[in-house]
Design a protein around this motif. Structure first.
Motif, mmCIF file in Angstrom:
data_model
loop_
_atom_site.group_PDB
_atom_site.id
_atom_site.type_symbol
_atom_site.label_atom_id
_atom_site.label_comp_id
_atom_site.label_asym_id
_atom_site.label_seq_id
_atom_site.Cartn_x
_atom_site.Cartn_y
_atom_site.Cartn_z
ATOM 1 N N PRO A 242 0.838 -1.199 0.000
ATOM 2 C CA PRO A 242 0.000 0.000 0.000
ATOM 3 C C PRO A 242 0.875 1.252 0.000
ATOM 4 O O PRO A 242 1.976 1.256 0.564
ATOM 5 C CB PRO A 242 -0.797 -0.123 1.304
ATOM 6 C CG PRO A 242 -0.721 -1.559 1.682
ATOM 7 C CD PRO A 242 0.587 -2.063 1.172
ATOM 8 N N THR A 243 0.414 2.319 -0.636
ATOM 9 C CA THR A 243 1.208 3.535 -0.777
ATOM 10 C C THR A 243 0.632 4.687 0.041
ATOM 11 O O THR A 243 -0.364 4.542 0.753
ATOM 12 C CB THR A 243 1.288 3.939 -2.255
ATOM 13 O OG1 THR A 243 -0.021 4.345 -2.691
ATOM 14 C CG2 THR A 243 1.772 2.778 -3.117
ATOM 15 N N LEU A 244 1.264 5.846 -0.104
ATOM 16 C CA LEU A 244 0.795 7.043 0.594
ATOM 17 C C LEU A 244 -0.664 7.337 0.275
ATOM 18 O O LEU A 244 -1.417 7.819 1.134
ATOM 19 C CB LEU A 244 1.673 8.238 0.195
ATOM 20 C CG LEU A 244 3.101 8.267 0.745
ATOM 21 C CD1 LEU A 244 3.951 9.263 -0.032
ATOM 22 C CD2 LEU A 244 3.099 8.615 2.224
ATOM 23 N N ASP A 278 4.529 0.973 1.358
ATOM 24 C CA ASP A 278 5.609 1.480 0.525
ATOM 25 C C ASP A 278 5.499 3.000 0.549
ATOM 26 O O ASP A 278 4.651 3.586 -0.122
ATOM 27 C CB ASP A 278 5.460 0.952 -0.910
ATOM 28 C CG ASP A 278 6.617 1.376 -1.820
ATOM 29 O OD1 ASP A 278 7.341 2.313 -1.441
ATOM 30 O OD2 ASP A 278 6.769 0.770 -2.901
ATOM 31 N N LEU A 279 6.341 3.634 1.356
ATOM 32 C CA LEU A 279 6.256 5.077 1.551
ATOM 33 C C LEU A 279 7.333 5.844 0.793
ATOM 34 O O LEU A 279 7.673 6.977 1.135
ATOM 35 C CB LEU A 279 6.328 5.412 3.047
ATOM 36 C CG LEU A 279 5.201 4.846 3.919
ATOM 37 C CD1 LEU A 279 5.327 5.348 5.342
ATOM 38 C CD2 LEU A 279 3.832 5.191 3.351
ATOM 39 N N ARG A 280 7.877 5.237 -0.256
ATOM 40 C CA ARG A 280 8.816 5.984 -1.097
ATOM 41 C C ARG A 280 8.102 7.184 -1.711
ATOM 42 O O ARG A 280 6.953 7.105 -2.085
ATOM 43 C CB ARG A 280 9.364 5.080 -2.202
ATOM 44 C CG ARG A 280 10.355 4.040 -1.699
ATOM 45 C CD ARG A 280 10.766 3.110 -2.814
ATOM 46 N NE ARG A 280 9.644 2.290 -3.286
ATOM 47 C CZ ARG A 280 9.629 1.670 -4.457
ATOM 48 N NH1 ARG A 280 10.649 1.789 -5.285
ATOM 49 N NH2 ARG A 280 8.601 0.926 -4.813
ATOM 50 N N GLY A 281 8.797 8.288 -1.793
ATOM 51 C CA GLY A 281 8.173 9.517 -2.284
ATOM 52 C C GLY A 281 7.609 10.372 -1.165
ATOM 53 O O GLY A 281 7.026 11.426 -1.423
ATOM 54 N N LEU A 282 7.814 9.939 0.080
ATOM 55 C CA LEU A 282 7.331 10.712 1.229
ATOM 56 C C LEU A 282 8.006 12.082 1.264
ATOM 57 O O LEU A 282 9.228 12.188 1.228
ATOM 58 C CB LEU A 282 7.632 9.950 2.519
ATOM 59 C CG LEU A 282 7.177 10.575 3.828
ATOM 60 C CD1 LEU A 282 5.661 10.595 3.905
ATOM 61 C CD2 LEU A 282 7.765 9.810 5.011
ATOM 62 N N GLU A 283 7.221 13.131 1.313
ATOM 63 C CA GLU A 283 7.757 14.494 1.327
ATOM 64 C C GLU A 283 7.822 15.083 2.730
ATOM 65 O O GLU A 283 8.524 16.062 2.961
ATOM 66 C CB GLU A 283 6.911 15.401 0.426
ATOM 67 C CG GLU A 283 6.981 15.004 -1.055
ATOM 68 C CD GLU A 283 6.161 15.932 -1.940
ATOM 69 O OE1 GLU A 283 5.512 16.850 -1.386
ATOM 70 O OE2 GLU A 283 6.175 15.735 -3.172
ATOM 71 N N ALA A 284 7.086 14.502 3.660
ATOM 72 C CA ALA A 284 7.123 14.999 5.040
ATOM 73 C C ALA A 284 8.515 14.795 5.637
ATOM 74 O O ALA A 284 9.140 13.758 5.432
ATOM 75 C CB ALA A 284 6.083 14.276 5.880
ATOM 76 N N SER A 285 8.995 15.793 6.355
ATOM 77 C CA SER A 285 10.311 15.692 6.978
ATOM 78 C C SER A 285 10.256 14.755 8.186
ATOM 79 O O SER A 285 9.361 14.860 9.026
ATOM 80 C CB SER A 285 10.797 17.069 7.426
ATOM 81 O OG SER A 285 12.021 16.953 8.145
ATOM 82 N N LEU A 286 11.209 13.840 8.233
ATOM 83 C CA LEU A 286 11.304 12.933 9.370
ATOM 84 C C LEU A 286 12.539 13.228 10.213
ATOM 85 O O LEU A 286 12.888 12.459 11.094
ATOM 86 C CB LEU A 286 11.317 11.485 8.888
ATOM 87 C CG LEU A 286 10.016 10.994 8.221
ATOM 88 C CD1 LEU A 286 10.157 9.548 7.762
ATOM 89 C CD2 LEU A 286 8.839 11.121 9.176
ATOM 90 N N VAL A 287 13.210 14.332 9.935
ATOM 91 C CA VAL A 287 14.350 14.740 10.752
ATOM 92 C C VAL A 287 13.856 15.074 12.152
ATOM 93 O O VAL A 287 12.911 15.862 12.323
ATOM 94 C CB VAL A 287 15.064 15.960 10.131
ATOM 95 C CG1 VAL A 287 16.164 16.462 11.066
ATOM 96 C CG2 VAL A 287 15.637 15.605 8.772
#
Length: 435
Positions: A242-244, A278-287
């Motif tokens: 499953p994706t975003l 599958d969260l590739r392409g995630l734009e949210a910052s995880l820093v």
């Protein structure tokens, strides 16, 4: 093949003469009296020892270094245009943004080398002959530029190899994000486990190439020749779960709900559960994100910046986190069993057991995980479960492994300098612990 086809032979110098040139270059780099930039263009340096030397900005264009020892050499911003490195030892060498056009690397060993931004496209070299006319040169017997070379575990991020000849070359485990390989001859090349995210492979010849378990997210492969190529387990743009778009809210909202769930001990909000996504392409910052106790078994999240993130007591078993930046992250008590962590940067990471109060502890689990070429410098790995883990060529300099379970773990070519060990771990590692 030892020299260029030119009207005058290359000048051969001795090791002693070379050492003097290198010493003056070191003084030049330090802006000290007596220093002079190393200019070794069209010299025959075959078989000589340049290991560990700093040749930043030196000029070696057209030089022959066949069979030379350049292990750990620094050639950042240097000109090695048209150099012959045939069968040279270039292990862990640095070529940061170096002009390497027209180089010959046939049979050279570049395992662990850094070639980020290097220009390795085809090129020719020319000089004035005795009559003053411009003569285009080519090395005698030249068949390819890097055929049968070994780039295992090398960093080729944003390197330019378009149009190059790299048939039967080994790129296993290499980081090749954004690498330009358009129209390159890569027939029979080995890209097993390589990170080719965003690479340009358009019109490249990949006949009989091995791309098993490679990351090809965002890679351009239009009109590439892929006949008989092995793509088993390769991570392409096709979702692996499953994706975003399948989440019930945007990811920032899910993070806010999770933060509330943690702050209220579960009374409000909702625990973050992205297991199998599958969260590739995630734009949210995880820093510096708060991901404590998140659920992410079999999660796919490659090449993401998780620096300083709080990921204690999380479930990430079987997750694919290859190429993630996790410097200073807190992973105490997290289950990463069987996770894929190749090329992860965990410098200064906290992976020791998590204290639970009343003397209880939750161990960090990395049993069966892949940490090939991972950077674990100064990481706290006390009591971590590393049984059957693969740490091939991992950098563990200064890490603390006291109390760790390392039975069956692989430390081949790992950097273990300054590692803190207890007697039990030292017994398992044996002589490797002193390296």
């Amino acid at each position: 093949m030892t020299e260029w086809d030119r009207t005058t032979p290359l000048e051969k110098i001795s090791q002693r003469e070379l050492d003097a040139v290198l010493k003056r270059h070191e003084l030049y780099r330090q802006a000290k009296m007596g220093g002079a930039r190393a200019v070794l263009s069209f010299f025959d340096l075959s078989g000589l020892d340049l290991s560990g030397r700093d040749l930043t900005s030196a000029d070696l264009s057209g030089a022959v270094l066949a069979g030379a020892n350049l292990r750990g050499v620094t050639l950042d911003y240097a000109s090695v245009y048209g150099c012959n490195f045939s069968k040279a030892n270039l292990q862990n060498a640095r070529f940061l943004k170096t002009d390497m056009r027209g180089v010959y690397l046939g049979g050279a060993d570049l395992t662990g080398a850094t070639l980020e931004g290097a220009d390795m496209r085809p090129g020719k070299i020319a000089e004035r002959d005795l009559g003053g006319d411009l003569q285009v040169l080519s090395p005698q017997g030249r068949a390819s530029e890097m055929q049968y070379a070994d780039f295992t575990g090398a960093n080729l991020t944003n390197a330019k190899i378009s149009g190059g000849m790299a048939a039967h070359t080994k790129f296993a485990g290499a980081v090749m994000r954004g690498c330009e390989l358009a129209r390159a001859n890569l027939e029979g090349a080995d890209f097993t486990g390589a990170n080719l995210e965003g690479a340009d492979l358009s019109w490249a010849n990949l006949h009989n190439a091995t791309l098993k378990n490679a990351i090809l997210s965002g890679a351009a492969i239009e009109m590439a020749e892929l006949s008989n190529a092995d793509l088993e387990g390769a991570l392409t743009d096709a979702p692996v779960g499953p994706t975003l778009d399948d989440l019930d809210a945007d990811f920032e909202t899910l993070l806010d709900r999770h933060a509330t769930w943690i702050a209220t001990a579960g009374a409000k909000g909702r625990q973050l559960d992205v297991s199998g996504y599958d969260l590739r392409g995630l734009e949210a910052s995880l820093v510096k994100a708060n991901l404590t106790a998140m659920l992410g078994a079999r999660l796919t999240l490659c090449n993401v910046d998780l620096s300083g993130a709080q990921i204690q007591a999380a479930k990430l078993d079987g997750a694919d986190l290859r190429g993630c930046r996790m410097t200073g992250s807190d992973l105490r008590g997290t289950d990463l069993s069987g996770a894929r962590l190749d090329h992860v940067d965990l410098t200064g990471g906290q992976l020791r057991s998590l204290s639970l109060g009343a003397g209880g502890r939750m161990p960090t689990r990395l049993a069966g995980a892949r940490l090939c070429y991972a950077r674990l410098r100064d990481a706290d790995l006390r009591d971590v479960d590393l049984r059957e883990a693969d740490l091939t060529a991992a950098d563990l300099k200064g890490a603390d492994l006291r109390g760790a379970g390392v039975d069956g773990a692989v430390f081949e070519r790992a950097i273990l300098e300054g590692v803190k060990l207890d007697d039990a771990v030292r017994k398992v590692l044996g002589e490797r612990a002193g390296r």
